[in-house]
Scaffold this motif. Structure first.
Motif, PDB file in Angstrom:
ATOM      1  N   ILE A 172       3.791  -5.101  -3.472  1.00 36.89           N
ATOM      2  CA  ILE A 172       2.538  -4.687  -2.841  1.00 36.89           C
ATOM      3  C   ILE A 172       1.894  -5.806  -2.027  1.00 36.89           C
ATOM      4  O   ILE A 172       1.402  -5.574  -0.915  1.00 36.89           O
ATOM      5  N   LEU A 173       1.902  -7.028  -2.563  1.00 33.31           N
ATOM      6  CA  LEU A 173       1.224  -8.132  -1.882  1.00 33.31           C
ATOM      7  C   LEU A 173       2.144  -9.278  -1.494  1.00 33.31           C
ATOM      8  O   LEU A 173       1.727 -10.192  -0.779  1.00 33.31           O
ATOM      9  N   PHE A 215     -13.464  -0.373  -8.288  1.00 32.44           N
ATOM     10  CA  PHE A 215     -14.026  -0.781  -7.001  1.00 32.44           C
ATOM     11  C   PHE A 215     -12.911  -1.051  -5.997  1.00 32.44           C
ATOM     12  O   PHE A 215     -11.769  -1.328  -6.366  1.00 32.44           O
ATOM     13  N   ASP A 216     -13.257  -0.933  -4.709  1.00 34.92           N
ATOM     14  CA  ASP A 216     -12.308  -1.123  -3.615  1.00 34.92           C
ATOM     15  C   ASP A 216     -12.627  -2.420  -2.875  1.00 34.92           C
ATOM     16  O   ASP A 216     -13.801  -2.761  -2.675  1.00 34.92           O
ATOM     17  N   TYR A 217     -11.584  -3.104  -2.437  1.00 27.91           N
ATOM     18  CA  TYR A 217     -11.744  -4.304  -1.634  1.00 27.91           C
ATOM     19  C   TYR A 217     -10.421  -4.595  -0.935  1.00 27.91           C
ATOM     20  O   TYR A 217      -9.407  -3.973  -1.231  1.00 27.91           O
ATOM     21  N   ARG A 218     -10.432  -5.570  -0.035  1.00 23.59           N
ATOM     22  CA  ARG A 218      -9.227  -5.931   0.710  1.00 23.59           C
ATOM     23  C   ARG A 218      -8.673  -7.261   0.216  1.00 23.59           C
ATOM     24  O   ARG A 218      -9.430  -8.162  -0.123  1.00 23.59           O
ATOM     25  N   MET A 219      -7.338  -7.344   0.182  1.00 22.65           N
ATOM     26  CA  MET A 219      -6.667  -8.601  -0.119  1.00 22.65           C
ATOM     27  C   MET A 219      -5.733  -8.956   1.030  1.00 22.65           C
ATOM     28  O   MET A 219      -5.288  -8.075   1.777  1.00 22.65           O
ATOM     29  N   ILE A 220      -5.446 -10.251   1.156  1.00 18.14           N
ATOM     30  CA  ILE A 220      -4.536 -10.726   2.194  1.00 18.14           C
ATOM     31  C   ILE A 220      -3.161 -10.906   1.583  1.00 18.14           C
ATOM     32  O   ILE A 220      -2.989 -11.649   0.619  1.00 18.14           O
ATOM     33  N   SER A 221      -2.163 -10.210   2.111  1.00 19.84           N
ATOM     34  CA  SER A 221      -0.807 -10.275   1.572  1.00 19.84           C
ATOM     35  C   SER A 221      -0.111 -11.558   2.030  1.00 19.84           C
ATOM     36  O   SER A 221      -0.625 -12.295   2.878  1.00 19.84           O
ATOM     37  N   ALA A 222       1.067 -11.801   1.468  1.00 14.93           N
ATOM     38  CA  ALA A 222       1.814 -13.021   1.783  1.00 14.93           C
ATOM     39  C   ALA A 222       2.186 -13.090   3.263  1.00 14.93           C
ATOM     40  O   ALA A 222       2.313 -14.186   3.824  1.00 14.93           O
ATOM     41  N   VAL A 227      -4.373  -5.589   2.837  1.00 13.43           N
ATOM     42  CA  VAL A 227      -4.011  -4.526   1.901  1.00 13.43           C
ATOM     43  C   VAL A 227      -5.278  -4.082   1.172  1.00 13.43           C
ATOM     44  O   VAL A 227      -5.960  -4.896   0.545  1.00 13.43           O
ATOM     45  N   TRP A 228      -5.591  -2.800   1.289  1.00 13.50           N
ATOM     46  CA  TRP A 228      -6.740  -2.250   0.569  1.00 13.50           C
ATOM     47  C   TRP A 228      -6.337  -1.985  -0.876  1.00 13.50           C
ATOM     48  O   TRP A 228      -5.318  -1.351  -1.145  1.00 13.50           O
ATOM     49  N   ILE A 229      -7.150  -2.470  -1.817  1.00 10.58           N
ATOM     50  CA  ILE A 229      -6.875  -2.341  -3.248  1.00 10.58           C
ATOM     51  C   ILE A 229      -7.959  -1.505  -3.916  1.00 10.58           C
ATOM     52  O   ILE A 229      -9.159  -1.713  -3.677  1.00 10.58           O
ATOM     53  N   VAL A 250      -4.211  -0.592  -7.366  1.00  7.93           N
ATOM     54  CA  VAL A 250      -3.448   0.427  -6.634  1.00  7.93           C
ATOM     55  C   VAL A 250      -3.613   0.194  -5.137  1.00  7.93           C
ATOM     56  O   VAL A 250      -4.726  -0.029  -4.641  1.00  7.93           O
ATOM     57  N   ASP A 251      -2.510   0.227  -4.422  1.00  2.85           N
ATOM     58  CA  ASP A 251      -2.519   0.067  -2.966  1.00  2.85           C
ATOM     59  C   ASP A 251      -3.008   1.361  -2.324  1.00  2.85           C
ATOM     60  O   ASP A 251      -2.321   2.387  -2.362  1.00  2.85           O
ATOM     61  N   VAL A 252      -4.214   1.337  -1.754  1.00  2.00           N
ATOM     62  CA  VAL A 252      -4.777   2.527  -1.091  1.00  2.00           C
ATOM     63  C   VAL A 252      -4.949   2.268   0.402  1.00  2.00           C
ATOM     64  O   VAL A 252      -5.807   2.871   1.057  1.00  2.00           O
ATOM     65  N   THR A 253      -4.123   1.370   0.939  1.00  2.00           N
ATOM     66  CA  THR A 253      -4.261   0.969   2.339  1.00  2.00           C
ATOM     67  C   THR A 253      -4.148   2.153   3.293  1.00  2.00           C
ATOM     68  O   THR A 253      -4.969   2.308   4.207  1.00  2.00           O
ATOM     69  N   GLU A 254      -3.143   2.983   3.079  1.00  2.54           N
ATOM     70  CA  GLU A 254      -2.936   4.111   3.993  1.00  2.54           C
ATOM     71  C   GLU A 254      -4.141   5.035   3.998  1.00  2.54           C
ATOM     72  O   GLU A 254      -4.627   5.451   5.054  1.00  2.54           O
TER      73      GLU A 254
END
Length: 502
Positions: A172-173, A215-222, A227-229, A250-254
């Motif tokens: 995922i990340l 809660f929802d937030y964004r992370m920066i992948s490698a 990626v929205w989490i 959970v990856d909810v990016t899409e």
């Protein structure tokens, strides 16, 4: 009375009972006489009669096939070097039952030569089944955790440092579990800067109050992508005090991308329904919105005018590159946009350097680090190409499924915007033409009501004079001259009116 003898008898009796409780029996193999001795408990474990006398080789026959070689090698090492062996194995008893045993042994040496091997055999079947059951249960749990479509994690309630992270973190990340666990403040340092304060603050507040939270937030992948989490967190308490956090990311990016895209589309279409915003401003706002969803993407809309490219909006492309494309002729090998417009079909160029359609134009793109370009034609209701929608990346890239969906949606929205613009121009042109026609009619009406009346009145007056009064020849000639002049003037007015009606 000899108490020491009594004590020895008690110790021996106690030892025997202890061994029976522990299901441990003794055995020995005399290598000189090639004889085997089993205790009664060993015979009981093998489910043979108490008068059973094993041959020198028969004990090995009780071991199942997969363990015979293992036990044989262990005994040979003991005979060779005197080392102790301790093995867990399965035997098949005389009654055909499978039984887990623990067999251990050591060598008795004389003058460096092994003359006897002796040891113990313990029935560990029930314990082993329990261990295997526990192991199987744990493996099933770990398998379940690892197959959950999300990152299962556990962290300290105070430091938010991870003690467990499932393997899905790599997918995922792009970060392996070990990196999450060994890196201090891993979570905090990989949250998108715009979401950092809110995410950490919210998590701490909910945890202090002992409440599970989502809660929802964004992370920066490698690889640098966003990626929205959706983080589903449980607060684990000890004596009523929060001590651990466990959750699933959970990856909810899409889902998030398309929520944002739908909002962007609604906003742009609302702007499109008003007259206050120019076409370029609307297009730029839409393209910048898409680029925020995909940070590495650069978008462009190029109009097609008389078979040539004409920039409509490219807010993130270099000005020098935009100028270089202006007026280029479309064709079968005219980069991505020119080819897409010519063929009326989507053109995906993942590597500008190697694609033949860019041979004549790669020198325009590469200095600006534009390495891939995908272009989609935008057709009007008549099937003519009015523009192309293009996406650029600074690295070699083929679109994934999400990006293809975004392209298709963007083309549909852009078609609406451009069609609306075209219809507005037609309406404005029609109204302008109508206005001109109205002015002509007003002018004609004026000519008819004012300009025509003057020569016509003179004609009627002259005719009345000639008809009703007597005149000399000279006077008649003068009146006829006036009559002719008025007729010519009226003829010119009529010609002017005719021209205005054309």
């Amino acid at each position: 009375m000899d108490l020491s003898l009594f004590n020895g008898m008690v110790d021996e009796k106690t030892m025997g009972e202890t061994q029976r409780i522990a299901r441990v029996g003794s055995w020995e193999a005399d290598l000189l006489s090639e004889s085997i001795i089993w205790s009664d408990l060993v015979k009981e474990i093998h489910e043979v009669s108490l008068d059973y006398q094993p041959s020198f080789s028969s004990p090995m026959d009780f071991y199942t096939h997969e363990y015979q070689e293992l036990v044989m090698q262990a005994m040979q090492r003991t005979i060779s070097d005197g080392s102790l062996f301790d093995i867990e194995a399965i035997i098949e008893t005389a009654k055909g039952n499978k039984c887990w045993i623990r067999v251990s042994g050591r060598a008795e040496l004389r003058d460096g030569q092994c003359i006897r091997i002796y040891g113990a055999i313990q029935d560990i079947h029930d314990r082993k089944l329990a261990e295997l059951g526990l192991l199987e249960s744990r493996n099933r749990f770990e398998s379940l955790v690892q197959t959950v479509d999300g990152i299962v994690w556990e962290a300290d309630v105070n430091t938010l440092e991870f003690s467990f992270v499932s393997d899905q973190s790599s997918r995922i990340l792009g970060y392996p579990p070990e990196e999450w666990i060994k890196t201090k403040n891993f979570w905090q340092s990989h949250i998108h800067p715009d979401d950092l304060e809110h995410a950490i603050g919210y998590c701490h507040r909910q945890t202090r109050e002992g409440r599970n939270h989502i809660f929802d937030y964004r992370m920066i992948s490698a690889d640098g992508n966003i990626v929205w989490i959706k983080d589903i967190v449980s607060v684990i308490k000890t004596d009523g005090v929060p001590t651990l956090l466990r959750g699933v990311m959970v990856d909810v990016t899409e889902t998030k991308r398309f929520e944002i895209l739908e909002h962007l589309e609604r906003t742009v279409l609302e702007l499109n329904s008003t007259k206050e915003h120019s076409l370029k401003k609307m297009l730029s706002q839409y393209l910048l919105g898409i680029e925020q969803i995909y940070p590495h993407m650069k978008c462009s809309i190029v109009g097609i005018v008389d078979g040539k490219l004409s920039n409509l909006s490219s807010p993130s492309l270099p000005e020098a590159y935009i100028r270089a494309l202006e007026g280029l002729q479309i064709g079968p090998n005219a980069g991505s946009c020119g080819t897409a417009a010519y063929l009326k079909e989507k053109v995906i160029v993942s590597d500008i350097v190697r694609d033949s359609r860019w041979t004549m134009y790669s020198h325009l793109a590469l200095p600006h680090n534009l390495r891939s370009c995908w272009s989609h034609p935008i057709l009007d209701s008549d099937g003519s190409v009015t523009a192309t929608f293009a996406i650029y990346y600074d690295h070699i890239k083929t679109p994934d499924e999400d990006e293809l969906k975004v392209i298709d949606r963007a083309v549909a929205i852009l078609k609406i915007i451009l069609e609306n613009k075209k219809n507005c121009e037609i309406i404005i042109s029609s109204r302008s033409r109508q206005k001109r026609e109205e002015l002509k009619l007003q002018e004609i009406a004026y000519l008819q009501s004012h300009v025509v009346r003057a020569p016509l009145a003179r004609l009627m007056g002259v005719i009345d004079l000639i008809k009703n009064y007597s005149h000399t020849d000279i006077e008649k000639n003068e009146l006829l001259d006036h009559l002719l002049l008025s007729a010519k003037e009226l003829d010119e007015v009529i010609r002017d009116i005719s021209e205005k009606t054309e």
